[in-house]
Design a protein around this motif. Structure first.
Motif, PDB file in Angstrom:
ATOM      1  N   ARG A   1       0.841  -1.216   0.000  1.00 61.44           N
ATOM      2  CA  ARG A   1       0.000   0.000   0.000  1.00 61.44           C
ATOM      3  C   ARG A   1       0.866   1.252   0.000  1.00 61.44           C
ATOM      4  O   ARG A   1       0.594   2.231  -0.711  1.00 61.44           O
ATOM      5  CB  ARG A   1      -0.919  -0.008   1.234  1.00 61.44           C
ATOM      6  N   ASN A   2       1.950   1.236   0.772  1.00 60.20           N
ATOM      7  CA  ASN A   2       2.810   2.412   0.831  1.00 60.20           C
ATOM      8  C   ASN A   2       3.626   2.588  -0.441  1.00 60.20           C
ATOM      9  O   ASN A   2       3.935   3.720  -0.824  1.00 60.20           O
ATOM     10  CB  ASN A   2       3.733   2.335   2.048  1.00 60.20           C
ATOM     11  N   LEU A   3       3.959   1.497  -1.103  1.00 57.08           N
ATOM     12  CA  LEU A   3       4.672   1.619  -2.373  1.00 57.08           C
ATOM     13  C   LEU A   3       3.891   2.480  -3.363  1.00 57.08           C
ATOM     14  O   LEU A   3       4.466   3.312  -4.074  1.00 57.08           O
ATOM     15  CB  LEU A   3       4.926   0.239  -2.983  1.00 57.08           C
ATOM     16  N   ALA A   4       2.577   2.295  -3.416  1.00 60.70           N
ATOM     17  CA  ALA A   4       1.769   3.085  -4.353  1.00 60.70           C
ATOM     18  C   ALA A   4       1.833   4.569  -4.018  1.00 60.70           C
ATOM     19  O   ALA A   4       1.914   5.421  -4.911  1.00 60.70           O
ATOM     20  CB  ALA A   4       0.325   2.597  -4.345  1.00 60.70           C
ATOM     21  N   ARG A   5       1.791   4.889  -2.743  1.00 55.80           N
ATOM     22  CA  ARG A   5       1.877   6.299  -2.338  1.00 55.80           C
ATOM     23  C   ARG A   5       3.232   6.895  -2.743  1.00 55.80           C
ATOM     24  O   ARG A   5       3.307   8.011  -3.270  1.00 55.80           O
ATOM     25  CB  ARG A   5       1.678   6.420  -0.830  1.00 55.80           C
ATOM     26  N   THR A   6       4.289   6.153  -2.476  1.00 58.11           N
ATOM     27  CA  THR A   6       5.629   6.638  -2.796  1.00 58.11           C
ATOM     28  C   THR A   6       5.837   6.747  -4.296  1.00 58.11           C
ATOM     29  O   THR A   6       6.378   7.745  -4.801  1.00 58.11           O
ATOM     30  CB  THR A   6       6.680   5.694  -2.184  1.00 58.11           C
ATOM     31  N   TRP A   7       5.418   5.740  -5.026  1.00 60.93           N
ATOM     32  CA  TRP A   7       5.643   5.735  -6.469  1.00 60.93           C
ATOM     33  C   TRP A   7       4.818   6.784  -7.190  1.00 60.93           C
ATOM     34  O   TRP A   7       5.250   7.302  -8.227  1.00 60.93           O
ATOM     35  CB  TRP A   7       5.362   4.348  -7.031  1.00 60.93           C
ATOM     36  N   ALA A   8       3.635   7.087  -6.679  1.00 58.87           N
ATOM     37  CA  ALA A   8       2.855   8.164  -7.304  1.00 58.87           C
ATOM     38  C   ALA A   8       3.658   9.472  -7.288  1.00 58.87           C
ATOM     39  O   ALA A   8       3.598  10.268  -8.246  1.00 58.87           O
ATOM     40  CB  ALA A   8       1.526   8.343  -6.584  1.00 58.87           C
ATOM     41  N   GLU A   9       4.409   9.694  -6.221  1.00 58.59           N
ATOM     42  CA  GLU A   9       5.296  10.861  -6.155  1.00 58.59           C
ATOM     43  C   GLU A   9       6.458  10.707  -7.133  1.00 58.59           C
ATOM     44  O   GLU A   9       6.803  11.632  -7.873  1.00 58.59           O
ATOM     45  CB  GLU A   9       5.831  11.027  -4.732  1.00 58.59           C
ATOM     46  N   ASP A  10       7.079   9.531  -7.135  1.00 54.59           N
ATOM     47  CA  ASP A  10       8.233   9.303  -8.009  1.00 54.59           C
ATOM     48  C   ASP A  10       7.868   9.417  -9.487  1.00 54.59           C
ATOM     49  O   ASP A  10       8.728   9.756 -10.312  1.00 54.59           O
ATOM     50  CB  ASP A  10       8.820   7.907  -7.756  1.00 54.59           C
TER      51      ASP A  10
ATOM     52  N   LEU B   1      -9.258  -0.097 -13.194  1.00 53.49           N
ATOM     53  CA  LEU B   1      -8.009   0.593 -12.858  1.00 53.49           C
ATOM     54  C   LEU B   1      -7.040   0.594 -14.035  1.00 53.49           C
ATOM     55  O   LEU B   1      -6.208   1.506 -14.161  1.00 53.49           O
ATOM     56  CB  LEU B   1      -7.355  -0.049 -11.643  1.00 53.49           C
ATOM     57  N   ALA B   2      -7.112  -0.418 -14.886  1.00 48.41           N
ATOM     58  CA  ALA B   2      -6.250  -0.483 -16.063  1.00 48.41           C
ATOM     59  C   ALA B   2      -6.680   0.480 -17.153  1.00 48.41           C
ATOM     60  O   ALA B   2      -5.867   0.868 -18.004  1.00 48.41           O
ATOM     61  CB  ALA B   2      -6.239  -1.911 -16.615  1.00 48.41           C
ATOM     62  N   SER B   3      -7.927   0.867 -17.139  1.00 54.13           N
ATOM     63  CA  SER B   3      -8.507   1.635 -18.239  1.00 54.13           C
ATOM     64  C   SER B   3      -8.458   3.137 -17.987  1.00 54.13           C
ATOM     65  O   SER B   3      -8.182   3.611 -16.879  1.00 54.13           O
ATOM     66  CB  SER B   3      -9.962   1.209 -18.454  1.00 54.13           C
ATOM     67  N   ASP B   4      -8.793   3.904 -19.027  1.00 60.00           N
ATOM     68  CA  ASP B   4      -8.851   5.360 -18.907  1.00 60.00           C
ATOM     69  C   ASP B   4     -10.044   5.822 -18.078  1.00 60.00           C
ATOM     70  O   ASP B   4     -10.142   7.004 -17.748  1.00 60.00           O
ATOM     71  CB  ASP B   4      -8.915   5.994 -20.298  1.00 60.00           C
ATOM     72  N   ASP B   5     -10.958   4.914 -17.734  1.00 55.55           N
ATOM     73  CA  ASP B   5     -12.066   5.285 -16.856  1.00 55.55           C
ATOM     74  C   ASP B   5     -11.574   5.713 -15.482  1.00 55.55           C
ATOM     75  O   ASP B   5     -12.279   6.415 -14.758  1.00 55.55           O
ATOM     76  CB  ASP B   5     -13.044   4.116 -16.696  1.00 55.55           C
ATOM     77  N   SER B   6     -10.373   5.281 -15.112  1.00 58.11           N
ATOM     78  CA  SER B   6      -9.790   5.671 -13.821  1.00 58.11           C
ATOM     79  C   SER B   6      -8.648   6.671 -14.008  1.00 58.11           C
ATOM     80  O   SER B   6      -7.721   6.727 -13.205  1.00 58.11           O
ATOM     81  CB  SER B   6      -9.283   4.430 -13.078  1.00 58.11           C
ATOM     82  N   SER B   7      -8.731   7.478 -15.053  1.00 58.81           N
ATOM     83  CA  SER B   7      -7.603   8.321 -15.468  1.00 58.81           C
ATOM     84  C   SER B   7      -7.195   9.382 -14.455  1.00 58.81           C
ATOM     85  O   SER B   7      -6.081   9.905 -14.522  1.00 58.81           O
ATOM     86  CB  SER B   7      -7.923   8.993 -16.808  1.00 58.81           C
ATOM     87  N   PHE B   8      -8.060   9.724 -13.487  1.00 61.13           N
ATOM     88  CA  PHE B   8      -7.687  10.720 -12.477  1.00 61.13           C
ATOM     89  C   PHE B   8      -7.443  10.059 -11.128  1.00 61.13           C
ATOM     90  O   PHE B   8      -7.517  10.692 -10.085  1.00 61.13           O
ATOM     91  CB  PHE B   8      -8.759  11.808 -12.359  1.00 61.13           C
ATOM     92  N   MET B   9      -7.096   8.790 -11.154  1.00 59.42           N
ATOM     93  CA  MET B   9      -6.791   8.062  -9.926  1.00 59.42           C
ATOM     94  C   MET B   9      -5.326   7.653  -9.907  1.00 59.42           C
ATOM     95  O   MET B   9      -4.842   7.011 -10.835  1.00 59.42           O
ATOM     96  CB  MET B   9      -7.655   6.802  -9.799  1.00 59.42           C
ATOM     97  N   THR B  10      -4.627   8.024  -8.859  1.00 59.12           N
ATOM     98  CA  THR B  10      -3.303   7.496  -8.592  1.00 59.12           C
ATOM     99  C   THR B  10      -3.059   7.546  -7.098  1.00 59.12           C
ATOM    100  O   THR B  10      -3.656   8.376  -6.397  1.00 59.12           O
ATOM    101  CB  THR B  10      -2.210   8.241  -9.381  1.00 59.12           C
ATOM    102  N   ALA B  11      -2.212   6.655  -6.598  1.00 62.94           N
ATOM    103  CA  ALA B  11      -1.906   6.527  -5.162  1.00 62.94           C
ATOM    104  C   ALA B  11      -3.102   6.058  -4.347  1.00 62.94           C
ATOM    105  O   ALA B  11      -3.056   6.081  -3.120  1.00 62.94           O
ATOM    106  CB  ALA B  11      -1.369   7.830  -4.585  1.00 62.94           C
ATOM    107  N   SER B  12      -4.163   5.596  -5.017  1.00 65.02           N
ATOM    108  CA  SER B  12      -5.387   5.195  -4.333  1.00 65.02           C
ATOM    109  C   SER B  12      -5.383   3.710  -4.016  1.00 65.02           C
ATOM    110  O   SER B  12      -4.705   2.915  -4.678  1.00 65.02           O
ATOM    111  CB  SER B  12      -6.614   5.512  -5.189  1.00 65.02           C
ATOM    112  N   GLU B  13      -6.172   3.349  -3.041  1.00 64.96           N
ATOM    113  CA  GLU B  13      -6.440   1.953  -2.732  1.00 64.96           C
ATOM    114  C   GLU B  13      -7.931   1.700  -2.938  1.00 64.96           C
ATOM    115  O   GLU B  13      -8.770   2.421  -2.386  1.00 64.96           O
ATOM    116  CB  GLU B  13      -6.076   1.596  -1.301  1.00 64.96           C
ATOM    117  N   VAL B  14      -8.247   0.691  -3.748  1.00 64.46           N
ATOM    118  CA  VAL B  14      -9.634   0.310  -3.981  1.00 64.46           C
ATOM    119  C   VAL B  14      -9.882  -1.015  -3.269  1.00 64.46           C
ATOM    120  O   VAL B  14      -9.284  -2.042  -3.617  1.00 64.46           O
ATOM    121  CB  VAL B  14      -9.941   0.189  -5.478  1.00 64.46           C
ATOM    122  N   ALA B  15     -10.731  -0.977  -2.262  1.00 58.29           N
ATOM    123  CA  ALA B  15     -11.053  -2.177  -1.491  1.00 58.29           C
ATOM    124  C   ALA B  15     -12.179  -2.935  -2.168  1.00 58.29           C
ATOM    125  O   ALA B  15     -13.261  -2.380  -2.390  1.00 58.29           O
ATOM    126  CB  ALA B  15     -11.443  -1.804  -0.072  1.00 58.29           C
ATOM    127  N   VAL B  16     -11.921  -4.176  -2.527  1.00 58.48           N
ATOM    128  CA  VAL B  16     -12.943  -5.044  -3.096  1.00 58.48           C
ATOM    129  C   VAL B  16     -13.039  -6.233  -2.161  1.00 58.48           C
ATOM    130  O   VAL B  16     -12.606  -7.340  -2.442  1.00 58.48           O
ATOM    131  CB  VAL B  16     -12.577  -5.478  -4.528  1.00 58.48           C
TER     132      VAL B  16
END
Length: 244
Positions: free
Chosen positions: A158-167, A222-237
Motif C-alpha cells: 500500500r505504501n509503495l503506491a503512495r511513494t511511487w505516485a510521487e516518483d 483501474l487499467a482503463s482510462d475510466d480511472s484516469s484521475f486516480m493514482t496513489a489510491s487503494e480500492v477495497a474489493v
C-alpha cells in the motif's frame, strides 16, 4: 466493452485465481496479455483457456533475470507496455512466537521485493497513460491472526503506491492498489474447505466470498482510462471486511 482495445498488459501470477480472471477480463476488453508464473502446467492451461491474445512467460518475480526475460519478450513483440498488474503473491500462517527468518524472507521476497522489481523493470517500456496496479489485501489494513508477515507485506505494498505516485510525477503513469478480501479462488476453496469458506463469508457484510471475476472487473477499471484521475489510491474489493 473494449476499454483496453489495443493495449498491452503484463499480469504476474496470471495463470490462476485473480490473475487468470483478470487476464480473461483484459482480453475480453481488447488487450494483449502476457501472463507470468512459475508453474508450466498452469501456464499451459491458461494459454489454452485464454486464446490467441494471451502470451505466457515462465518465471518468478523473485528472480530478476526472469523478469528481464518477461520484459524482453514484451518489447520484442509489442514495443511498449500499457498496463502492469503486479499480482504475484504468497503467504501462510505462523503465530507470533513461531515466525522464522525463512518465512519472512519468502513472503517479502515475493510480495515486496517481487512487486518492486516487477514495476521497476517495466518502466522503460511505459509512458503517458500507463497504469500500474498492485495487489494489496484487506489484511494490510486490518491485520490477520497468525499472518504477521503477510499482513505487513501488504501494508508495505500500500505504501509503495503512495511513494511511487510521487516518483512518477510528470510521466503520465498512474499507480493504484487493488485490495481484495477473501476470494473464492480454486486454491482458497481447496485450502479452506466448505466450512472454512463459510467462516470467511460470515466475516463480510455481504455474507459471501468474492468471485475472482469481481476482483478482475475492478482491475480492468483501474487499467482503463475510466480511472484516469486516480493514482496513489487503494480500492477495497472486500465485501466491506476492512471498512467497518
Amino acid at each position: 466493452m473494449t476499454r483496453l482495445n489495443g493495449k498491452t498488459a503484463v499480469i504476474t501470477g496470471g495463470a490462476t485465481g485473480i490473475g487468470l480472471a483478470a487476464a480473461k477480463r483484459f482480453i475480453d476488453e481488447g488487450a494483449v496479455v502476457f501472463i507470468f508464473g512459475r508453474r508450466q502446467d498452469a501456464l499451459d492451461a491458461a494459454m489454452a483457456d485464454l486464446g490467441p491474445n494471451a502470451r505466457v512467460v515462465k518465471g518468478s518475480v523473485s528472480a530478476e533475470a526472469d523478469l528481464d526475460r518477461l520484459y524482453a519478450a514484451v518489447k520484442a513483440e509489442r514495443g511498449t507496455l500499457d498496463i502492469v498488474f503486479a499480482n504475484a503473491g504468497t503467504g501462510g500462517p505462523l503465530q507470533l512466537g513461531q515466525i522464522t527468518a525463512q518465512h519472512i524472507n519468502e513472503t517479502f521476497d515475493t510480495n515486496v521485493k517481487g512487486t518492486i522489481f516487477t514495476v521497476q523493470k517495466a518502466l522503460p517500456l511505459m509512458g503517458q497513460g500507463g497504469s500500474i496496479i498492485l495487489t494489496g489485501s484487506s489484511a494490510g489494513t486490518t491485520g490477520a491472526p497468525a499472518f504477521s508477515a503477510y499482513s505487513a507485506s501488504k501494508a508495505a505494498v500500500r505504501n509503495l503506491a503512495r511513494t511511487w505516485a510521487e516518483d512518477l510525477k510528470g510521466t503520465g503513469i498512474r499507480v493504484n492498489v487493488l485490495s481484495p478480501g477473501a476470494t473464492a479462488t480454486e486454491l482458497a476453496k481447496e485450502a479452506l474447505g466448505v466450512e472454512g469458506q463459510k467462516v470467511f463469508a460470515a466475516m463480510t457484510p455481504l455474507q459471501r466470498m468474492a468471485d475472482p471475476a469481481e476482483i478482475a472487473a475492478v482491475a480492468a477499471f483501474l487499467a482503463s482510462d475510466d480511472s484516469s484521475f486516480m493514482t496513489a489510491s487503494e480500492v477495497a474489493v472486500d465485501g466491506g471486511l476492512a471498512q467497518l
